[in-house]
Design a protein around this motif. Structure first.
Motif, PDB file in Angstrom:
ATOM      1  N   GLN A 125      50.530 -36.412  60.352  1.00 55.96           N
ATOM      2  CA  GLN A 125      50.308 -37.295  59.462  1.00 55.96           C
ATOM      3  C   GLN A 125      51.578 -36.280  58.037  1.00 55.96           C
ATOM      4  OE1 GLN A 125      51.528 -40.274  59.590  1.00 55.96           O
ATOM      5  NE2 GLN A 125      51.191 -39.710  62.135  1.00 55.96           N
ATOM      6  N   VAL A 126      51.152 -35.107  57.042  1.00 48.73           N
ATOM      7  CA  VAL A 126      50.821 -34.300  56.381  1.00 48.73           C
ATOM      8  C   VAL A 126      52.525 -34.319  56.488  1.00 48.73           C
ATOM      9  CG1 VAL A 126      48.831 -33.563  55.881  1.00 48.73           C
ATOM     10  CG2 VAL A 126      50.232 -32.285  57.439  1.00 48.73           C
ATOM     11  N   TRP A 127      53.331 -33.433  57.949  1.00 45.56           N
ATOM     12  CA  TRP A 127      54.161 -33.420  58.067  1.00 45.56           C
ATOM     13  C   TRP A 127      55.340 -34.762  58.354  1.00 45.56           C
ATOM     14  CZ3 TRP A 127      56.337 -28.637  57.426  1.00 45.56           C
ATOM     15  CH2 TRP A 127      57.954 -28.084  57.588  1.00 45.56           C
ATOM     16  N   GLU A 128      56.272 -34.853  56.587  1.00 41.25           N
ATOM     17  CA  GLU A 128      57.324 -36.029  56.563  1.00 41.25           C
ATOM     18  C   GLU A 128      58.045 -35.606  57.283  1.00 41.25           C
ATOM     19  OE1 GLU A 128      57.231 -36.076  52.287  1.00 41.25           O
ATOM     20  OE2 GLU A 128      54.705 -37.020  52.224  1.00 41.25           O
ATOM     21  N   PHE A 154      57.544 -23.879  67.760  1.00 40.55           N
ATOM     22  CA  PHE A 154      56.486 -24.400  67.306  1.00 40.55           C
ATOM     23  C   PHE A 154      55.271 -24.626  68.579  1.00 40.55           C
ATOM     24  CE2 PHE A 154      60.616 -26.746  66.649  1.00 40.55           C
ATOM     25  CZ  PHE A 154      60.344 -27.400  66.369  1.00 40.55           C
ATOM     26  N   GLY A 155      53.918 -25.067  67.222  1.00 40.86           N
ATOM     27  CA  GLY A 155      52.476 -24.570  67.989  1.00 40.86           C
ATOM     28  C   GLY A 155      52.475 -26.402  69.012  1.00 40.86           C
ATOM     29  N   LYS A 156      50.824 -26.326  69.336  1.00 42.85           N
ATOM     30  CA  LYS A 156      50.961 -27.246  70.150  1.00 42.85           C
ATOM     31  C   LYS A 156      50.235 -28.554  69.324  1.00 42.85           C
ATOM     32  CE  LYS A 156      47.045 -24.917  72.156  1.00 42.85           C
ATOM     33  NZ  LYS A 156      45.781 -24.404  72.826  1.00 42.85           N
ATOM     34  N   ASN A 157      50.305 -27.649  68.315  1.00 42.62           N
ATOM     35  CA  ASN A 157      50.607 -30.106  67.010  1.00 42.62           C
ATOM     36  C   ASN A 157      51.175 -30.026  66.921  1.00 42.62           C
ATOM     37  OD1 ASN A 157      47.410 -29.512  68.128  1.00 42.62           O
ATOM     38  ND2 ASN A 157      46.906 -28.226  66.525  1.00 42.62           N
ATOM     39  N   PHE A 158      52.430 -29.611  66.979  1.00 40.37           N
ATOM     40  CA  PHE A 158      53.723 -30.017  65.899  1.00 40.37           C
ATOM     41  C   PHE A 158      54.785 -30.546  67.316  1.00 40.37           C
ATOM     42  CE2 PHE A 158      51.909 -28.538  62.079  1.00 40.37           C
ATOM     43  CZ  PHE A 158      52.235 -28.811  61.733  1.00 40.37           C
ATOM     44  N   GLY A 159      55.796 -31.169  66.758  1.00 42.91           N
ATOM     45  CA  GLY A 159      57.030 -31.153  67.831  1.00 42.91           C
ATOM     46  C   GLY A 159      57.266 -32.290  69.074  1.00 42.91           C
ATOM     47  N   PRO A 174      45.886 -14.823  56.298  1.00 42.67           N
ATOM     48  CA  PRO A 174      44.893 -14.880  57.545  1.00 42.67           C
ATOM     49  C   PRO A 174      44.545 -16.435  57.904  1.00 42.67           C
ATOM     50  CG  PRO A 174      43.890 -14.175  55.436  1.00 42.67           C
ATOM     51  CD  PRO A 174      45.027 -14.362  54.903  1.00 42.67           C
ATOM     52  N   GLU A 175      45.657 -17.379  57.239  1.00 46.01           N
ATOM     53  CA  GLU A 175      45.322 -19.174  57.768  1.00 46.01           C
ATOM     54  C   GLU A 175      46.667 -18.711  58.592  1.00 46.01           C
ATOM     55  OE1 GLU A 175      44.302 -19.565  53.208  1.00 46.01           O
ATOM     56  OE2 GLU A 175      44.911 -17.778  54.554  1.00 46.01           O
ATOM     57  N   ARG A 176      47.398 -18.073  58.840  1.00 51.85           N
ATOM     58  CA  ARG A 176      48.968 -18.106  59.573  1.00 51.85           C
ATOM     59  C   ARG A 176      48.496 -18.164  60.677  1.00 51.85           C
ATOM     60  NH1 ARG A 176      47.928 -12.244  58.881  1.00 51.85           N
ATOM     61  NH2 ARG A 176      47.888 -11.315  61.301  1.00 51.85           N
ATOM     62  N   ILE A 177      46.619 -17.898  61.269  1.00 50.26           N
ATOM     63  CA  ILE A 177      46.960 -18.247  62.400  1.00 50.26           C
ATOM     64  C   ILE A 177      46.550 -19.386  63.225  1.00 50.26           C
ATOM     65  CG2 ILE A 177      44.127 -18.113  62.478  1.00 50.26           C
ATOM     66  CD1 ILE A 177      45.978 -15.978  65.159  1.00 50.26           C
ATOM     67  N   LYS A 178      46.456 -20.117  62.025  1.00 50.66           N
ATOM     68  CA  LYS A 178      46.316 -21.871  62.229  1.00 50.66           C
ATOM     69  C   LYS A 178      47.292 -22.413  61.948  1.00 50.66           C
ATOM     70  CE  LYS A 178      41.610 -22.059  60.231  1.00 50.66           C
ATOM     71  NZ  LYS A 178      40.739 -22.567  59.093  1.00 50.66           N
ATOM     72  N   ALA A 179      48.431 -21.832  62.586  1.00 54.72           N
ATOM     73  CA  ALA A 179      50.080 -22.070  62.249  1.00 54.72           C
ATOM     74  C   ALA A 179      50.763 -23.405  63.972  1.00 54.72           C
ATOM     75  CB  ALA A 179      51.412 -20.923  61.532  1.00 54.72           C
ATOM     76  N   GLY A 180      50.898 -24.055  63.451  1.00 57.46           N
ATOM     77  CA  GLY A 180      51.710 -24.861  64.747  1.00 57.46           C
ATOM     78  C   GLY A 180      53.173 -25.590  64.607  1.00 57.46           C
ATOM     79  N   LEU A 190      55.584 -21.157  56.350  1.00 60.35           N
ATOM     80  CA  LEU A 190      54.161 -21.364  58.109  1.00 60.35           C
ATOM     81  C   LEU A 190      53.880 -22.667  57.274  1.00 60.35           C
ATOM     82  CD1 LEU A 190      52.268 -18.742  58.166  1.00 60.35           C
ATOM     83  CD2 LEU A 190      53.916 -19.091  59.662  1.00 60.35           C
ATOM     84  N   ALA A 191      53.350 -23.648  59.157  1.00 63.92           N
ATOM     85  CA  ALA A 191      52.834 -24.977  58.710  1.00 63.92           C
ATOM     86  C   ALA A 191      51.376 -25.769  59.164  1.00 63.92           C
ATOM     87  CB  ALA A 191      53.507 -26.233  58.255  1.00 63.92           C
ATOM     88  N   GLY A 192      50.457 -26.379  59.094  1.00 65.16           N
ATOM     89  CA  GLY A 192      49.613 -26.455  59.889  1.00 65.16           C
ATOM     90  C   GLY A 192      49.575 -27.762  59.699  1.00 65.16           C
ATOM     91  N   GLU A 193      48.330 -28.241  60.810  1.00 62.18           N
ATOM     92  CA  GLU A 193      47.726 -29.466  60.496  1.00 62.18           C
ATOM     93  C   GLU A 193      47.603 -30.778  59.322  1.00 62.18           C
ATOM     94  OE1 GLU A 193      45.438 -31.108  64.149  1.00 62.18           O
ATOM     95  OE2 GLU A 193      45.283 -28.822  63.701  1.00 62.18           O
ATOM     96  N   GLN A 194      47.070 -28.638  58.120  1.00 60.21           N
ATOM     97  CA  GLN A 194      46.539 -29.932  56.739  1.00 60.21           C
ATOM     98  C   GLN A 194      47.924 -29.539  55.666  1.00 60.21           C
ATOM     99  OE1 GLN A 194      43.557 -30.868  56.716  1.00 60.21           O
ATOM    100  NE2 GLN A 194      43.561 -30.926  58.612  1.00 60.21           N
ATOM    101  N   GLY A 195      48.930 -28.973  56.079  1.00 57.54           N
ATOM    102  CA  GLY A 195      50.240 -28.554  55.686  1.00 57.54           C
ATOM    103  C   GLY A 195      50.944 -27.563  55.614  1.00 57.54           C
ATOM    104  N   ILE A 196      51.275 -27.043  54.855  1.00 58.32           N
ATOM    105  CA  ILE A 196      52.331 -26.016  53.999  1.00 58.32           C
ATOM    106  C   ILE A 196      51.066 -24.887  53.865  1.00 58.32           C
ATOM    107  CG2 ILE A 196      53.323 -24.407  52.681  1.00 58.32           C
ATOM    108  CD1 ILE A 196      55.356 -26.481  54.225  1.00 58.32           C
ATOM    109  N   ILE A 197      51.564 -23.845  54.643  1.00 57.50           N
ATOM    110  CA  ILE A 197      50.315 -22.655  54.455  1.00 57.50           C
ATOM    111  C   ILE A 197      50.757 -21.997  53.715  1.00 57.50           C
ATOM    112  CG2 ILE A 197      49.139 -20.255  55.585  1.00 57.50           C
ATOM    113  CD1 ILE A 197      49.343 -22.770  58.219  1.00 57.50           C
ATOM    114  N   GLY A 198      50.177 -21.366  52.203  1.00 58.02           N
ATOM    115  CA  GLY A 198      50.903 -20.363  51.855  1.00 58.02           C
ATOM    116  C   GLY A 198      51.643 -21.568  50.272  1.00 58.02           C
ATOM    117  N   VAL A 199      52.903 -20.901  50.440  1.00 54.96           N
ATOM    118  CA  VAL A 199      54.089 -21.188  49.776  1.00 54.96           C
ATOM    119  C   VAL A 199      55.591 -20.866  50.293  1.00 54.96           C
ATOM    120  CG1 VAL A 199      55.286 -20.946  47.270  1.00 54.96           C
ATOM    121  CG2 VAL A 199      53.122 -20.473  47.546  1.00 54.96           C
ATOM    122  N   GLU A 200      56.161 -21.993  50.262  1.00 54.77           N
ATOM    123  CA  GLU A 200      57.233 -21.348  50.931  1.00 54.77           C
ATOM    124  C   GLU A 200      58.232 -21.500  50.736  1.00 54.77           C
ATOM    125  OE1 GLU A 200      59.215 -25.656  52.507  1.00 54.77           O
ATOM    126  OE2 GLU A 200      58.087 -26.730  51.477  1.00 54.77           O
TER     127      GLU A 200
END
Length: 308
Positions: free
Chosen positions: A225-228, A289-294, A144-150, A125-135
């Motif tokens: 930008q954090v998504w390279e 893809f969520g609204k802040n990705f893709g 709980p942060e999964r709800i912010k995933a994009g 999972l990834a959000g606007e700040q980067g990877i959520i948890g561990v790949e």
């Protein structure tokens, strides 16, 4: 997906609000500027060379017309107001709605708001700040942060969502629709990586769509930008429509599953599952893809068309 607003002359207040919002050229310039991404008041002011106080006033008028959404976020110097466009098309009808015309309701579900899942590496999972948890660790999908995933990706398995049943009492359902940005999932990315992705609604398999690849040769328009570069960047906008004749995916009929077979009035929710079946010809995973990705500023949208 285009965001469409329908308004008729019977709704005078809304119609006047829209006309007022579009009556000043500066507001039209603002709508054009934030077409693809959200901007702060100061960014809009700088780009359009107008005072921040004027931008704030114009944004308020656009917000009242439901054409712009404003979200407060922490900034370097206090609170930052992020302005995002909500409307792409406005249909104005000179006729008032009546009971012979179909009504429409919709709800947007974040890609991280699943209620059940079974994923396998590569996954994450990834959000606007980067990877959520561990790949590549299933435990990250419980955070709980999964709800912010994009962005959500898995090499196989399934994710399940429960949307609220929006059908009013005694209304007749006409169409049930799901739209999302989606593609296959390969390590890093692979433009020619097929995946047979199946969609199941309230326990009934509605169709299997074959994704042509995991796309990453260019950046997604909305990616932070954090998504390279070098990994999945964007997908295909997919539309599933279940009506009285069967199920269509991007306009092509995929099955004979009809709306009266999947929509159960007694259930308070509509369950939507995205999966790779174990016996699929190509188990190539999927990216959501969520609204802040893709490329498209939306999460998973469920729409319901009905007649009173």
């Amino acid at each position: 997906m285009a965001r469409i607003v329908d308004v008729d002359v019977g709704n005078k207040e809304k119609l006047c609000s829209i006309c007022k919002a579009l009556s000043v050229p500066a507001r039209i310039d603002i709508l054009k500027l934030i077409e693809n991404k959200g901007m702060s008041i100061s960014e809009i002011s700088e780009r359009l060379n107008i005072p921040q106080s004027s931008v704030t006033f114009h944004i308020k008028i656009l917000e009242q017309a439901d054409m712009v959404s404003v979200e407060e976020r922490p900034g370097m110097r206090g609170t930052l107001k992020l302005c995002t466009r909500k409307t792409d098309y406005i249909n104005i009808s000179a006729y008032q709605k009546n009971s012979d015309i179909n009504e429409y309701r919709s709800v947007e579900m974040p890609v991280g708001a699943y209620f059940d899942f079974n994923v396998m590496p590569t996954c994450g999972l990834a959000g606007e700040q980067g990877i959520i948890g561990v790949e590549d660790k299933m435990r990250s999908f419980y955070l709980p942060e999964r709800i912010k995933a994009g962005l959500l990706w898995t090499a196989g398995g399934f994710v399940k969502y429960r949307f609220p049943n929006l059908l009013p009492l005694e209304a007749k359902p006409c169409k049930l629709m799901f739209t999302m940005e989606i593609c296959s999932e390969a390590p890093n990315y692979h433009e020619d990586w097929k995946s047979d992705i199946t969609f199941i609604v309230n326990g009934l398999e509605t169709g299997t769509w074959r994704s042509g690849g995991d796309y990453g040769a260019r950046r997604g328009r909305l990616n932070p930008q954090v998504w390279e570069a070098g990994s999945t960047q964007y997908g295909v906008m997919l539309g599933i429509e279940i009506n009285g004749d069967g199920t269509l995916i991007n306009g092509k009929q995929y099955s004979d599953v009809k709306i009266d077979m999947v929509l159960q009035e007694e259930k308070p929710y509509i369950e939507f599952e995205i999966c790779n079946k174990p016996d699929a010809a190509y188990i190539g995973g999927f990216n959501l893809f969520g609204k802040n990705f893709g490329d498209y500023a939306q999460d998973i949208i469920m729409g319901l068309e009905y007649r009173n």
